[in-house]
Design a protein around this motif. Structure first.
Motif, PDB file in Angstrom:
ATOM      1  N   LEU A   1       0.979  -1.356  -0.133  1.00 13.66           N
ATOM      2  CA  LEU A   1      -0.021   0.024  -0.019  1.00 13.66           C
ATOM      3  C   LEU A   1       0.950   1.171   0.040  1.00 13.66           C
ATOM      4  N   ALA A   2       1.945   1.098   0.876  1.00 15.11           N
ATOM      5  CA  ALA A   2       2.848   2.575   0.784  1.00 15.11           C
ATOM      6  C   ALA A   2       3.520   2.724  -0.476  1.00 15.11           C
ATOM      7  N   HIS A   3       3.936   1.586  -1.242  1.00 12.54           N
ATOM      8  CA  HIS A   3       4.584   1.675  -2.485  1.00 12.54           C
ATOM      9  C   HIS A   3       3.602   2.330  -3.310  1.00 12.54           C
ATOM     10  N   GLY A   4       2.200   1.634  -3.465  1.00 12.64           N
ATOM     11  CA  GLY A   4       1.352   2.208  -4.119  1.00 12.64           C
ATOM     12  C   GLY A   4       0.985   3.576  -4.154  1.00 12.64           C
ATOM     13  N   LEU A   5       1.002   4.115  -2.862  1.00  5.83           N
ATOM     14  CA  LEU A   5       0.526   5.237  -2.584  1.00  5.83           C
ATOM     15  C   LEU A   5       1.751   6.362  -2.904  1.00  5.83           C
TER      16      LEU A   5
ATOM     17  N   GLN B   1       4.027  20.815  -5.550  1.00  8.72           N
ATOM     18  CA  GLN B   1       4.966  20.910  -4.384  1.00  8.72           C
ATOM     19  C   GLN B   1       6.454  21.217  -4.480  1.00  8.72           C
ATOM     20  N   ARG B   2       6.876  20.813  -5.695  1.00  2.75           N
ATOM     21  CA  ARG B   2       8.353  21.058  -5.931  1.00  2.75           C
ATOM     22  C   ARG B   2       8.398  22.445  -6.592  1.00  2.75           C
TER      23      ARG B   2
ATOM     24  N   VAL C   1       1.410   6.677  -6.647  1.00  3.35           N
ATOM     25  CA  VAL C   1       0.240   7.605  -7.064  1.00  3.35           C
ATOM     26  C   VAL C   1       0.545   9.124  -6.775  1.00  3.35           C
ATOM     27  N   ARG C   2       1.330   9.307  -5.633  1.00  2.00           N
ATOM     28  CA  ARG C   2       1.491  10.791  -5.396  1.00  2.00           C
ATOM     29  C   ARG C   2       2.406  11.226  -6.477  1.00  2.00           C
TER      30      ARG C   2
END
Length: 341
Positions: A273-277, A290-291, A280-281
């Motif tokens: 889930l963290a990798h997918g998030l 944001q950059r 996606v981000r």
């Protein structure tokens, strides 16, 4: 065949045809009718009466009623102050002291004896307290006992609702009353013995029954006790907690394995889930903003791709990562070389 049978010494009247034989000097009689007279005639009448009453079924065994085991009150029909009354009452009370009697005294021989016995029988039969009726008389000649072969008395006994015991004469005497009564006693003393139970005998039977029941109960208890002992000796009952502990350890081990397996799966799912998030981000425009980047749009919502699409004095909307800006173009300065592209 002569009915009733003629015994030796009996007096009879006959109708016969005589025959005399000259050679032998003998005389013979050929009978076509014979009739007893005197005592024989009396016996013949009684025998005929028996046959007629028997043909009506008054002596049938299925009509006989059982006497009550312990009558509350015994009705007694007998002669006043007779030995028969004394024999019945005394022997009955010797056997069961608490027995009660309702005694009706009548004549027990003579022309009116049968009527008096019938009336006494009716009165006792109408009494709901009387459980059994005893008709008693001592021994006597055939003529003395004739009232107890009276057809009216016999029918009255047959119609009685209360069981009737006949105790007439001695063992060898048998008036017709003996045949119709529910029970024939050989003597008045025998009637007392067969009407009420013996308290000593019954007490003995009660003790024997109690002892048998006690033995049976003890045997049953012993069998059940042995069965319980056998059951308690089984491991499942002798040490029931051992099986529970064994099962508990297995349950704990399975629980820990389940927790570890579930934890591993949750960890892998969390990583996925963290990798997918993160992916996606990374693809999200917000991350680009944001950059330090911004998105410029016109009032009609079109994205401004280059300075060539803008004009001096044009109002523009600038989208940055934390909000929106409203600006106006004052000057347009294309980059050298960018327009050639």
């Amino acid at each position: 065949v002569v009915v009733p049978p003629v015994t030796e010494g009996a007096k009879v009247v006959v109708r016969a045809k005589p025959r005399y034989y000259d050679r032998r000097g003998s005389l013979s009689l050929t009978l076509d009718r014979i009739r007893p007279v005197g005592f024989g005639e009396l016996l013949a009448r009684l025998e005929q009466r028996k046959r007629l009453l028997a043909a009506e079924g008054l002596f049938a065994p299925e009509r006989k009623r059982r006497l009550p085991f312990l009558p509350g009150c015994v009705g007694l029909v007998t002669g006043k102050g007779s030995a028969a009354e004394r024999d019945v009452v005394e022997n009955a009370r010797l056997r069961w002291p608490g027995v009660r009697f309702r005694i009706l005294n009548t004549l027990v021989q003579g022309e009116t004896a049968a009527l008096q016995v019938m009336e006494a029988l009716r009165r006792l039969d109408d009494d709901p307290a009387v459980d059994v009726i005893v008709v008693a008389r001592g021994g006597g000649s055939l003529e003395d006992l004739l009232p107890f072969s009276d057809e009216g008395l016999v029918r009255a006994v047959a119609a009685a609702r209360t069981p009737v015991v006949s105790a007439i004469g001695h063992e060898t005497d048998m008036p017709i009353l003996d045949l119709v009564a529910d029970l024939r006693a050989s003597t008045p003393t025998d009637a007392a013995k067969r009407t009420v139970p013996d308290v000593v005998e019954e007490s003995g039977r009660v003790r024997q029954a109690r002892d048998r029941m006690l033995r049976a109960v003890r045997q049953q208890v012993d069998r059940e006790q042995h069965g319980l002992t056998a059951l308690r000796s089984r491991p499942s009952l002798a040490a029931p907690y051992e099986l529970v502990e064994e099962r508990r350890a297995a349950v704990v081990e399975l629980r820990d394995r389940s927790r570890r397996s579930l934890g591993h799966r949750l960890d892998r799912a969390r990583d996925d889930l963290a990798h997918g998030l993160a992916r996606v981000r990374g693809l999200s425009p917000l991350a680009t903003l944001q950059r330090g980047y911004a998105v410029v749009t016109t009032d009609d919502g079109h994205v401004l791709a280059g300075v060539g699409s803008a004009a001096a004095g044009q109002a523009l909307n600038v989208r940055v990562h934390d909000g929106r800006l409203r600006t106006r173009v004052t000057e347009v300065h294309p980059e050298p070389g960018e327009s050639a592209r």
